[in-house]
Design an enzyme around this catalytic site. Sequence first.
Site, PDB file in Angstrom:
ATOM      1  CG  HIS A 157      -9.906   3.158   3.056  1.00  0.00           C
ATOM      2  ND1 HIS A 157      -9.913   1.859   2.625  1.00  0.00           N
ATOM      3  CD2 HIS A 157      -8.819   3.272   3.872  1.00  0.00           C
ATOM      4  CE1 HIS A 157      -8.869   1.213   3.135  1.00  0.00           C
ATOM      5  NE2 HIS A 157      -8.198   2.040   3.903  1.00  0.00           N
TER       6      HIS A 157
ATOM      7  CB  SER B  11      -0.877  -0.066   1.246  1.00  0.00           C
ATOM      8  OG  SER B  11      -1.014   1.176   1.835  1.00  0.00           O
ATOM      9  CB  SER B  12       0.340   4.722  -1.123  1.00  0.00           C
ATOM     10  OG  SER B  12      -0.838   4.968  -0.394  1.00  0.00           O
ATOM     11  CB  CYS B  13       0.408   3.540   4.404  1.00  0.00           C
ATOM     12  SG  CYS B  13       0.420   1.775   4.646  1.00  0.00           S
TER      13      CYS B  13
HETATM   14  N1  LIG Z   1      -8.517  -0.767  -0.036  1.00  0.00           N
HETATM   15  C1  LIG Z   1      -7.530   0.031  -0.411  1.00  0.00           C
HETATM   16  O1  LIG Z   1      -7.697   1.251  -0.598  1.00  0.00           O
HETATM   17  C2  LIG Z   1      -6.158  -0.526  -0.607  1.00  0.00           C
HETATM   18  C3  LIG Z   1      -5.167   0.351  -1.038  1.00  0.00           C
HETATM   19  C4  LIG Z   1      -3.899  -0.132  -1.217  1.00  0.00           C
HETATM   20  C5  LIG Z   1      -3.618  -1.453  -0.976  1.00  0.00           C
HETATM   21  N2  LIG Z   1      -4.594  -2.297  -0.572  1.00  0.00           N
HETATM   22  C6  LIG Z   1      -4.204  -3.694  -0.278  1.00  0.00           C
HETATM   23  O2  LIG Z   1      -5.034  -4.634  -0.933  1.00  0.00           O
HETATM   24  C7  LIG Z   1      -5.171  -5.793  -0.112  1.00  0.00           C
HETATM   25  C8  LIG Z   1      -6.643  -6.137   0.052  1.00  0.00           C
HETATM   26  O3  LIG Z   1      -7.343  -5.020   0.562  1.00  0.00           O
HETATM   27  P1  LIG Z   1      -8.920  -4.893   0.471  1.00  0.00           P
HETATM   28  O4  LIG Z   1      -9.230  -3.457   0.418  1.00  0.00           O
HETATM   29  O5  LIG Z   1      -9.450  -5.815  -0.543  1.00  0.00           O
HETATM   30  O6  LIG Z   1      -9.346  -5.406   1.929  1.00  0.00           O
HETATM   31  P2  LIG Z   1     -10.671  -6.181   2.374  1.00  0.00           P
HETATM   32  O7  LIG Z   1     -11.807  -5.816   1.498  1.00  0.00           O
HETATM   33  O8  LIG Z   1     -10.777  -5.991   3.833  1.00  0.00           O
HETATM   34  O9  LIG Z   1     -10.297  -7.701   2.054  1.00  0.00           O
HETATM   35  C9  LIG Z   1      -9.358  -8.386   2.798  1.00  0.00           C
HETATM   36  C10 LIG Z   1      -9.711  -9.852   2.770  1.00  0.00           C
HETATM   37  O10 LIG Z   1      -8.756 -10.573   3.564  1.00  0.00           O
HETATM   38  C11 LIG Z   1      -9.467 -11.501   4.377  1.00  0.00           C
HETATM   39  N3  LIG Z   1      -8.716 -11.775   5.587  1.00  0.00           N
HETATM   40  C12 LIG Z   1      -8.293 -10.885   6.524  1.00  0.00           C
HETATM   41  N4  LIG Z   1      -7.677 -11.547   7.516  1.00  0.00           N
HETATM   42  C13 LIG Z   1      -7.715 -12.869   7.196  1.00  0.00           C
HETATM   43  C14 LIG Z   1      -7.267 -14.034   7.838  1.00  0.00           C
HETATM   44  N5  LIG Z   1      -6.662 -13.992   9.036  1.00  0.00           N
HETATM   45  N6  LIG Z   1      -7.495 -15.230   7.237  1.00  0.00           N
HETATM   46  C15 LIG Z   1      -8.142 -15.300   6.057  1.00  0.00           C
HETATM   47  N7  LIG Z   1      -8.587 -14.231   5.390  1.00  0.00           N
HETATM   48  C16 LIG Z   1      -8.382 -13.019   5.967  1.00  0.00           C
HETATM   49  C17 LIG Z   1     -10.767 -10.804   4.688  1.00  0.00           C
HETATM   50  O11 LIG Z   1     -11.741 -11.728   5.102  1.00  0.00           O
HETATM   51  P3  LIG Z   1     -12.856 -11.263   6.167  1.00  0.00           P
HETATM   52  O12 LIG Z   1     -13.493 -10.033   5.600  1.00  0.00           O
HETATM   53  O13 LIG Z   1     -13.747 -12.433   6.282  1.00  0.00           O
HETATM   54  O14 LIG Z   1     -12.085 -10.958   7.426  1.00  0.00           O
HETATM   55  C18 LIG Z   1     -11.088 -10.152   3.351  1.00  0.00           C
HETATM   56  O15 LIG Z   1     -11.756 -11.045   2.499  1.00  0.00           O
HETATM   57  C19 LIG Z   1      -4.464  -5.476   1.207  1.00  0.00           C
HETATM   58  O16 LIG Z   1      -3.197  -6.048   1.198  1.00  0.00           O
HETATM   59  C20 LIG Z   1      -4.338  -3.984   1.197  1.00  0.00           C
HETATM   60  O17 LIG Z   1      -3.190  -3.544   1.871  1.00  0.00           O
HETATM   61  C21 LIG Z   1      -5.876  -1.877  -0.381  1.00  0.00           C
END
Ligand SMILES: NC(=O)c1ccc[n+]([C@@H]2O[C@H](COP(=O)([O-])OP(=O)(O)OC[C@H]3O[C@@H](n4cnc5c(N)ncnc54)[C@H](OP(=O)(O)O)[C@@H]3O)[C@@H](O)[C@H]2O)c1
Length: 324
Positions: free
Chosen positions: A186, A110-112
Amino acid sequence: MTIDLQQKIYIAGHRGMVGSAIVRELSKKGYTNLVYRMHQELDLRNQTAVANFFETEKPDQVYLAAAKVGGIHANNTYPAVFIYDNLMVQNNVIHHAFLSGVKKLLFLGSSCIYPKLAAQPMSEDSLLAGKLEPTNEPYAIAKIAGIKMCESYNRQYGKSHGVDYRSVMPTNLYGPGDNYHPENSHVIPALIRRFHEAKVNQQAEVVIWGTGIPRREFLYVDDMARASVYVMELEKDQYELATSPMQSFLNIGFGSDITIAELATAVAKATHYSGKIVFDSSKPDGSPQKLMSSDQLNQLGWKPRVNLAAGLSYTYHDFRTIQV
Ligand SMILES: NC(=O)c1ccc[n+]([C@@H]2O[C@H](COP(=O)([O-])OP(=O)(O)OC[C@H]3O[C@@H](n4cnc5c(N)ncnc54)[C@H](OP(=O)(O)O)[C@@H]3O)[C@@H](O)[C@H]2O)c1
């Protein structure tokens, strides 16, 4: 290069915003052998369970989109959870992917990860050049550890085992499947909820924290998923030309930023809210600008396709679908 559309691909976090967009993109491209597990079936913090999963499934490729993710409030309130969960999930997945013979993996950062005062636009070489933003430091440290873990496995096992673990750093993402929680979300999903509720409740104004002047960059999640698959499909020598052994990741951004005031106006338009937008300048603003340099990825031939107005409209549609 011919791409094997039958290879087995594990998408960790396939129900999340990013993971589900990666599944959509892979399916659209014709990949047919995708594997996933729900969080309830496989807790990726559990090393034994992860080891068993990889031993049984033996995937060819992994997209690591599972993570504990949240906004400023959640990061500030649960710093221990953010560092523990993320380190455990990524350590287990990367290490057991390696042990089961996975050659290709994509780690999502992530950008952070970039220093609070990094020069704008932030390029890949600003990693570890200064202090991090304190509010999400535990999350950022975990993400930096993930990048370094992939790099270290490449350096140690690249030649001997053919390991090719890549990482991408997306900017702020938004789109279908986002978390619209009133406190733990967010900025875009939070604004969508607030403007929608203000419209429904016929509120005359919506108050937004800060001056509205800070600049931020936003990328529609399907563009991010397209970029992720694009990066995974790049030939090794192409990827290595744009990276180096100890800086082995690529930024994924939209390429330009907007002010929070401009964003608020765009969200009001997408949600059809016609009241007033008021900025409470007594509240903190955060960094004046956060823009990534996506030059490396752009030079490799990738560009975003979805502009903010279209992306917000798709996201608002998604929000309304879940409300009913
Ligand atoms: N959203 C943004 O703006 C953004 C920006 C930059 C980078 N990213 C990166 O993209 C990636 C995904 O982000 P996202 O926004 O898609 O997040 P998200 O919607 O919260 O999805 C994360 C997923 O991971 C699962 N998960 C979390 N802990 C787990 C565990 N212990 N075991 C199994 N599954 C687990 C969650 O399942 P549950 O929901 O069932 O817990 C969920 O399905 C991350 O690495 C994040 O850093 C996101």
